[in-house]
Design a protein around this motif. Structure first.
Motif, PDB file in Angstrom:
ATOM      1  N   VAL A   1     130.671 -40.759   9.512  1.00  0.00           N
ATOM      2  CA  VAL A   1     129.408 -40.099   9.701  1.00  0.00           C
ATOM      3  C   VAL A   1     128.091 -41.268  10.074  1.00  0.00           C
ATOM      4  CG1 VAL A   1     127.512 -38.543   8.893  1.00  0.00           C
ATOM      5  CG2 VAL A   1     130.014 -38.169   8.500  1.00  0.00           C
ATOM      6  N   GLY A   2     127.359 -40.998  11.089  1.00  0.00           N
ATOM      7  CA  GLY A   2     126.048 -42.043  11.390  1.00  0.00           C
ATOM      8  C   GLY A   2     124.788 -41.346  11.287  1.00  0.00           C
ATOM      9  N   TRP A   3     123.871 -41.482  10.576  1.00  0.00           N
ATOM     10  CA  TRP A   3     122.691 -40.867  10.637  1.00  0.00           C
ATOM     11  C   TRP A   3     121.706 -41.294  11.441  1.00  0.00           C
ATOM     12  CZ3 TRP A   3     124.434 -37.050   7.874  1.00  0.00           C
ATOM     13  CH2 TRP A   3     124.897 -37.149   6.556  1.00  0.00           C
ATOM     14  N   SER A   4     121.002 -40.370  11.950  1.00  0.00           N
ATOM     15  CA  SER A   4     119.797 -40.610  13.121  1.00  0.00           C
ATOM     16  C   SER A   4     119.014 -41.767  12.640  1.00  0.00           C
ATOM     17  CB  SER A   4     119.122 -39.381  13.246  1.00  0.00           C
ATOM     18  OG  SER A   4     117.833 -39.865  14.030  1.00  0.00           O
ATOM     19  N   ARG A   5     118.750 -42.654  13.590  1.00  0.00           N
ATOM     20  CA  ARG A   5     117.956 -43.748  13.259  1.00  0.00           C
ATOM     21  C   ARG A   5     116.497 -43.434  13.346  1.00  0.00           C
ATOM     22  NH1 ARG A   5     120.247 -48.781  17.399  1.00  0.00           N
ATOM     23  NH2 ARG A   5     122.518 -48.770  16.519  1.00  0.00           N
ATOM     24  N   LEU A   6     116.170 -42.489  13.908  1.00  0.00           N
ATOM     25  CA  LEU A   6     114.656 -42.097  14.101  1.00  0.00           C
ATOM     26  C   LEU A   6     114.541 -41.313  12.635  1.00  0.00           C
ATOM     27  CD1 LEU A   6     114.244 -40.641  17.510  1.00  0.00           C
ATOM     28  CD2 LEU A   6     113.578 -42.847  16.685  1.00  0.00           C
ATOM     29  N   SER A   7     115.406 -40.590  12.125  1.00  0.00           N
ATOM     30  CA  SER A   7     115.186 -39.673  10.884  1.00  0.00           C
ATOM     31  C   SER A   7     115.413 -40.304   9.599  1.00  0.00           C
ATOM     32  CB  SER A   7     115.690 -38.283  10.851  1.00  0.00           C
ATOM     33  OG  SER A   7     114.985 -37.732  12.168  1.00  0.00           O
ATOM     34  N   GLY A   8     116.460 -41.247   9.808  1.00  0.00           N
ATOM     35  CA  GLY A   8     117.005 -41.869   8.590  1.00  0.00           C
ATOM     36  C   GLY A   8     117.965 -41.164   7.731  1.00  0.00           C
ATOM     37  N   PRO A   9     118.713 -41.516   6.870  1.00  0.00           N
ATOM     38  CA  PRO A   9     119.383 -41.024   6.285  1.00  0.00           C
ATOM     39  C   PRO A   9     119.063 -39.676   5.393  1.00  0.00           C
ATOM     40  CG  PRO A   9     118.988 -42.873   4.870  1.00  0.00           C
ATOM     41  CD  PRO A   9     118.382 -42.862   6.245  1.00  0.00           C
ATOM     42  N   PRO A  10     119.716 -38.715   4.922  1.00  0.00           N
ATOM     43  CA  PRO A  10     119.426 -37.488   4.235  1.00  0.00           C
ATOM     44  C   PRO A  10     119.017 -37.863   2.803  1.00  0.00           C
ATOM     45  CG  PRO A  10     121.330 -36.759   5.704  1.00  0.00           C
ATOM     46  CD  PRO A  10     120.942 -38.509   5.376  1.00  0.00           C
ATOM     47  N   PRO A  11     118.349 -37.223   2.156  1.00  0.00           N
ATOM     48  CA  PRO A  11     118.163 -37.570   0.577  1.00  0.00           C
ATOM     49  C   PRO A  11     119.557 -37.550  -0.037  1.00  0.00           C
ATOM     50  CG  PRO A  11     116.589 -36.112   1.338  1.00  0.00           C
ATOM     51  CD  PRO A  11     117.355 -36.041   2.279  1.00  0.00           C
ATOM     52  N   ASP A  12     119.485 -38.484  -0.964  1.00  0.00           N
ATOM     53  CA  ASP A  12     120.982 -38.767  -1.760  1.00  0.00           C
ATOM     54  C   ASP A  12     122.130 -39.165  -1.022  1.00  0.00           C
ATOM     55  OD1 ASP A  12     119.394 -38.005  -4.060  1.00  0.00           O
ATOM     56  OD2 ASP A  12     119.641 -35.958  -3.918  1.00  0.00           O
ATOM     57  N   CYS A  13     121.797 -39.421   0.423  1.00  0.00           N
ATOM     58  CA  CYS A  13     122.935 -40.090   1.153  1.00  0.00           C
ATOM     59  C   CYS A  13     122.969 -41.573   1.484  1.00  0.00           C
ATOM     60  CB  CYS A  13     123.117 -39.116   2.223  1.00  0.00           C
ATOM     61  SG  CYS A  13     123.479 -37.705   2.067  1.00  0.00           S
ATOM     62  N   PRO A  14     123.920 -42.254   1.373  1.00  0.00           N
ATOM     63  CA  PRO A  14     123.756 -43.659   2.063  1.00  0.00           C
ATOM     64  C   PRO A  14     123.356 -43.901   3.112  1.00  0.00           C
ATOM     65  CG  PRO A  14     126.048 -43.099   1.543  1.00  0.00           C
ATOM     66  CD  PRO A  14     125.266 -42.191   1.203  1.00  0.00           C
ATOM     67  N   ARG A  15     122.819 -45.019   3.647  1.00  0.00           N
ATOM     68  CA  ARG A  15     122.264 -45.190   4.902  1.00  0.00           C
ATOM     69  C   ARG A  15     123.505 -45.252   5.814  1.00  0.00           C
ATOM     70  NH1 ARG A  15     117.715 -46.404   7.649  1.00  0.00           N
ATOM     71  NH2 ARG A  15     116.617 -46.587   5.479  1.00  0.00           N
ATOM     72  N   ARG A  16     124.414 -46.049   5.328  1.00  0.00           N
ATOM     73  CA  ARG A  16     125.973 -46.221   6.100  1.00  0.00           C
ATOM     74  C   ARG A  16     126.800 -45.948   5.575  1.00  0.00           C
ATOM     75  NH1 ARG A  16     126.118 -52.016   9.122  1.00  0.00           N
ATOM     76  NH2 ARG A  16     127.824 -50.912  10.120  1.00  0.00           N
ATOM     77  N   PRO A  17     127.261 -44.372   5.561  1.00  0.00           N
ATOM     78  CA  PRO A  17     128.201 -44.167   4.879  1.00  0.00           C
ATOM     79  C   PRO A  17     129.708 -44.610   5.023  1.00  0.00           C
ATOM     80  CG  PRO A  17     127.115 -42.097   5.604  1.00  0.00           C
ATOM     81  CD  PRO A  17     126.683 -43.414   6.386  1.00  0.00           C
ATOM     82  N   ALA A  18     130.599 -44.934   4.261  1.00  0.00           N
ATOM     83  CA  ALA A  18     131.929 -45.259   4.302  1.00  0.00           C
ATOM     84  C   ALA A  18     132.929 -44.230   4.841  1.00  0.00           C
ATOM     85  CB  ALA A  18     132.527 -45.806   3.092  1.00  0.00           C
TER      86      ALA A  18
END
Length: 360
Positions: free
Chosen positions: A189-206
């Motif tokens: 999973v890769g989070w949006s660069r514009l919105s950033g990661p959701p709360p309580d989620c790592p920026r770069r999930p394994a």
């Protein structure tokens, strides 16, 4: 320059991404149509499971929330291409608490076979899709942990606890579909660069990894979720769309298009003779029908058993009177169901007996 402009447009999209990489066996390295279809179907099934988990927690959804899940999939775009997974490596897994560490270690220790797998990416808009993406991410990690604990201890309790984290029969079936016929599947999973990661989620999930060795645990969990999911007491309103019975005055089956009271699009209801008659008149009058009963988990929450309290939905007084007049004679029971009282309408005059055209 054109390439730079294209990259800038892609980066500017406010979307979360989910990447699948499915490693094919040595004897099946050519990405056939069948393998491609299997991967696409498994990915869509996982996204659907995430959409269901975002609506409610259940071990087995069946037909519930189908329309919401379909609407979510309409907002997702897919990009399919053969080759390497993101930060790729041969798929490996471990049982127990070291599963995530093993997945990260494999990324740093090995290089992937450039023709050994197939990748698929799904882009989910943050507006109207972030909740589903987060639900799927958490459910995948919970499923991986439950499978690892089951493989190390043989206990099924981890799967029961994982339901509250979004794990379900539908997710287990999607994982089974992706693992069968492969040497493993990796989901990142890769989070949006514009919105950033959701709360309580790592920026770069394994990445989360599943292998053929997980199939037995996945199958047991999928079966367990179906068998333990309870039926649901409902009081629903729906439009009669189909009716069938074998005897003119006997009981019969009615199909309702649900308006409210249940999270399914349609249900089948078995009605006794009197209730069936009320349903017939409601259908003829264009009125919704109110039914109470048990929405059965067996069969996927598509059937209501023990139907009672069958009645047309009340309407305004003027509209009720107009409907009663249009229905004519013999619908006094229908009138009582509507809440109307009073004497029945007068019977039409009897037709004269035929006399063959001759007067006596």
């Amino acid at each position: 320059m054109p390439q730079t402009e294209t990259l800038m447009r892609v980066d500017a999209q406010d979307t979360d991404e989910i990447h699948w990489w499915r490693q094919l066996p040595d004897g099946n390295r050519v990405a056939t149509w069948s393998a491609r279809q299997k991967m696409n179907g498994a990915a869509r099934a996982m996204l659907r499971a995430g959409a269901l988990a975002a609506r409610a927690r259940a071990g087995f959804y069946g037909a519930r929330y189908e329309q919401e899940a379909d609407a979510f999939l309409e907002r997702v775009t897919f990009d399919e291409s053969p080759g390497l997974p993101p930060r790729s490596a041969p798929v490996r897994t471990r049982t127990g608490a070291g599963a995530a560490r093993g997945a990260r270690a494999s990324d740093a220790q090995a290089q992937a076979d450039p023709v050994g797998g197939r990748t698929l990416a799904a882009r989910i808009p943050v507006a109207g899709g972030r909740e589903e993406a987060v639900a799927l991410y958490r459910a995948l990690r919970a499923a991986r942990e439950a499978v690892s604990l089951h493989r190390s201890s043989g206990a099924m309790e981890p799967f029961d606890a994982a339901v509250e984290l979004g794990v379900s029969h539908e997710l287990m079936e999607a994982l089974l579909q992706s693992v069968r016929g492969s040497e493993g599947v990796r989901v990142t999973v890769g989070w949006s660069r514009l919105s950033g990661p959701p709360p309580d989620c790592p920026r770069r999930p394994a990445p989360v990894v599943f292998t053929p060795g997980d199939q037995a645990a996945l199958q047991q969990a999928a079966h367990r979720y179906v068998t333990i999911e309870p039926s649901q007491a409902v009081r629903l309103t729906g439009d009669v769309v189909r009716m069938r019975r074998s005897e003119p005055d006997g009981p019969g089956a009615v199909r309702l298009r649900v308006r409210d009271g249940a999270e399914v699009a349609q249900v089948r209801v078995w009605l006794e003779a009197e209730a069936y008659r009320i349903a017939v008149h409601a259908h003829l009058a264009g009125l919704p029908l109110l039914v109470s009963g048990q929405l059965e988990s067996r069969g996927g929450f598509r059937r209501v058993s023990g139907a009672h309290g069958v009645a047309p939905v009340p309407v305004e007084a003027a509209e009720r009177e107009r409907l009663m007049k249009s229905l004519g004679e013999g619908l006094d029971g229908f009138g009582r169901a509507l809440g109307t009282s009073g004497p029945p309408p007068p019977a039409p005059p009897a037709a004269p007996a035929p006399d063959g055209g001759r007067r006596g």
